[in-house]
Design an enzyme around this catalytic site. Structure first.
Site, PDB file in Angstrom:
ATOM      1  CG  LEU A   1     -10.408   2.197  -1.769  1.00 33.63           C
ATOM      2  CD1 LEU A   1      -9.282   3.095  -2.269  1.00 33.63           C
ATOM      3  CD2 LEU A   1     -10.749   2.540  -0.324  1.00 33.63           C
TER       4      LEU A   1
ATOM      5  CE1 TYR B   1      -7.324   5.544  -9.662  1.00 33.21           C
ATOM      6  CE2 TYR B   1      -7.018   5.546  -7.285  1.00 33.21           C
ATOM      7  CZ  TYR B   1      -6.759   6.088  -8.528  1.00 33.21           C
ATOM      8  OH  TYR B   1      -5.917   7.177  -8.634  1.00 33.21           O
ATOM      9  CG  HIS B   2      -5.315   0.041  -3.570  1.00 31.87           C
ATOM     10  ND1 HIS B   2      -4.386   1.006  -3.266  1.00 31.87           N
ATOM     11  CD2 HIS B   2      -4.896  -1.083  -2.939  1.00 31.87           C
ATOM     12  CE1 HIS B   2      -3.452   0.494  -2.487  1.00 31.87           C
ATOM     13  NE2 HIS B   2      -3.738  -0.784  -2.277  1.00 31.87           N
ATOM     14  CG  HIS B   3      -6.289  -4.860  -6.253  1.00 30.39           C
ATOM     15  ND1 HIS B   3      -5.235  -5.623  -5.824  1.00 30.39           N
ATOM     16  CD2 HIS B   3      -7.289  -5.096  -5.364  1.00 30.39           C
ATOM     17  CE1 HIS B   3      -5.574  -6.288  -4.730  1.00 30.39           C
ATOM     18  NE2 HIS B   3      -6.821  -5.980  -4.428  1.00 30.39           N
TER      19      HIS B   3
ATOM     20  CB  VAL C   1      -0.919  -0.907  -6.434  1.00 29.28           C
ATOM     21  CG1 VAL C   1       0.242  -1.745  -5.933  1.00 29.28           C
ATOM     22  CG2 VAL C   1      -1.301   0.091  -5.357  1.00 29.28           C
TER      23      VAL C   1
END
EC number: 2.3.1.-
Length: 279
Positions: free
Chosen positions: A141, A144-146, A149
């Site tokens: 998470l 993947y989020h970084h 985004v």
């Protein structure tokens, strides 16, 4: 309040980003390589004494870094959120979300902070470096989020997606709170601050719910607009697809994290004497 941004030229920032779009690829690939190879490198640097992870200098660097990001998010929040609320009061929610507004997006003080918000997604990758230096492996998470985004924000700003104003307002608000929480934990108040962790995750989930609804609505408007007609929402089909996939995947991942961390009962530790085993 911020007179130095009155002459902000968001079009110049957009041109810079478009002319150097290859840099986005280098950043993303380099970041993924860091996630992949970083843990092994840090283990070698740490040695048997964890000299890097236990360093007082690292702790102070983490505190300063998180306070800087919290302050940045706060100043962005107090400009972008009121600007978006004013737009809603003047135009209504749907027109505020979907209407084209070049002046606000690229020329205003809110536009300045939206531009800085987008550019800040690159230095925010340093979060992962600090995680690695503490001897921790970044969970899926986190990285993947970084990386998603970073890519989505870059594309959304260059594409002049109208819903970006809301996305920036939400993210700046959540990050102001979240990075302050991280700073306080690094200062030694982790036990005190820990009780606020579920509420921060709930804020993140709320952000993803709103983002999922908005991107789904904008995608619906884009795909149901007749050929040749004015777009029902100032969002490209490519950005609409990216937004739906990104926000819905975040909603699933953050919800799963919340359930695993706070909602589901922890598995009891097995009693070693239970099956007649000696201790």
């Amino acid at each position: 309040m911020f007179p130095y941004v009155e002459d902000y030229d968001g079009y110049a920032v957009k041109r810079l980003m478009l002319e150097n779009v290859d840099v986005l690829g280098y950043l993303s690939l380099g970041y993924l390589a860091l996630v992949w190879k970083g843990p092994a490198v840090v283990r070698r640097l740490n040695g048997e004494t964890n000299r890097v992870s236990n360093s007082g200098l690292l702790r102070y660097a983490i505190i300063v870094w998180n306070l800087l990001l919290s302050a940045f998010s706060f100043f962005g929040m107090i400009v972008v959120v009121p600007a978006f609320l004013t737009r809603i009061s003047q135009r209504g929610m749907l027109r505020a979300l979907c209407g084209n507004n070049d002046e606000m997006f690229y020329r205003s003080s809110a536009g300045f902070w939206i531009g800085m918000f987008v550019l800040s997604k690159a230095p925010e990758l340093v979060d992962t470096m600090f995680l690695l230096l503490q001897g921790k492996t970044p969970p899926f998470l986190h990285w993947y989020h970084h990386v998603t985004v970073l890519i989505f924000s870059w594309h959304t700003y260059c594409d002049h997606t109208s819903t970006m104003v809301l996305f920036a307002a939400m993210n700046l608000t959540v990050h102001f709170i979240m990075y302050f929480y991280f700073a306080m934990c690094a200062c030694g108040f982790k036990k005190t601050m820990r009780k606020f962790a579920p509420f921060i995750t709930m804020l993140q989930i709320l952000q993803m719910v709103v983002g999922s609804l908005v991107t789904t609505y904008s995608a619906y408007k884009v795909y149901t607009t007749p050929e040749g007609a004015a777009p029902g929402c100032h969002v490209s089909r490519a950005n609409a697809r990216m937004g739906v996939i990104m926000y819905m995947s975040y909603l699933y991942l953050f919800s799963e994290m919340f359930l695993n961390s706070y909602a589901r009962p922890k598995k009891p530790v097995a009693d070693p004497t239970a099956a007649g085993k000696k201790v």
